[in-house]
Design a protein around this motif. Structure first.
Motif, mmCIF file in Angstrom:
data_model
loop_
_atom_site.group_PDB
_atom_site.id
_atom_site.type_symbol
_atom_site.label_atom_id
_atom_site.label_comp_id
_atom_site.label_asym_id
_atom_site.label_seq_id
_atom_site.Cartn_x
_atom_site.Cartn_y
_atom_site.Cartn_z
ATOM 1 N N UNK A 100 0.838 -1.205 0.000
ATOM 2 C CA UNK A 100 0.000 0.000 0.000
ATOM 3 C C UNK A 100 0.873 1.255 0.000
ATOM 4 N N UNK A 101 1.924 1.229 0.815
ATOM 5 C CA UNK A 101 2.824 2.374 0.887
ATOM 6 C C UNK A 101 3.533 2.581 -0.447
ATOM 7 N N UNK A 102 3.954 1.505 -1.065
ATOM 8 C CA UNK A 102 4.634 1.581 -2.353
ATOM 9 C C UNK A 102 3.719 2.172 -3.418
ATOM 10 N N UNK A 103 2.452 1.751 -3.442
ATOM 11 C CA UNK A 103 1.489 2.303 -4.406
ATOM 12 C C UNK A 103 1.263 3.787 -4.173
ATOM 13 N N UNK A 104 1.134 4.185 -2.897
ATOM 14 C CA UNK A 104 0.947 5.603 -2.580
ATOM 15 C C UNK A 104 2.169 6.414 -2.991
ATOM 16 N N UNK A 105 3.355 5.872 -2.774
ATOM 17 C CA UNK A 105 4.593 6.543 -3.126
ATOM 18 C C UNK A 105 4.702 6.708 -4.638
ATOM 19 N N UNK A 106 4.358 5.675 -5.393
ATOM 20 C CA UNK A 106 4.381 5.757 -6.853
ATOM 21 C C UNK A 106 3.374 6.783 -7.355
#
Length: 117
Positions: A100-106
């Protein structure tokens, strides 16, 4: 004595009438269980202590802990067993939130660069 009457007691007096040995007493308006008379209903026709079974509250009559540290370690071991029985719980939790964090960061990087994702 294995049971005691707590401050959660609502003074309904049901325990007085259900105790087969008359161990429940009222002194100065406070209910208590006489340890000399209480048998915890062992050796009687009852399978559970009647003071506990007859109590309308959840915590009016509770099992008295024999030793503070024994109780503490029992709670600790119970909690530890719950955590260790879920062996992959923390791995799944980490995976889920890191994704989830990776998707938000992208998504944020795309917004900053002007690319819609």
């Amino acid at each position: 004595m294995a049971y005691k009457i707590t401050s959660q007691c609502i003074s309904c007096n049901l325990c007085l009438s259900v105790c087969p040995t008359g161990a429940v007493k009222v002194i100065d308006g406070n209910h208590w269980i006489d340890p000399e008379l209480c048998t915890n209903c062992v050796g009687s026709v009852y399978t559970v202590p009647q003071c506990k079974a007859g109590c309308p509250t959840c915590n009016g009559c509770v099992k008295q802990k024999a030793d503070y540290w024994e109780d503490w370690f029992a709670n600790y071991n119970h909690s530890l067993a719950k955590l260790t029985n879920k062996k992959d719980y923390w791995e799944r939790w980490f995976e889920y939130y890191s994704q989830k964090f990776s998707k938000q960061l992208q998504k944020r990087q795309g917004e900053v660069l002007g690319i819609s994702g």
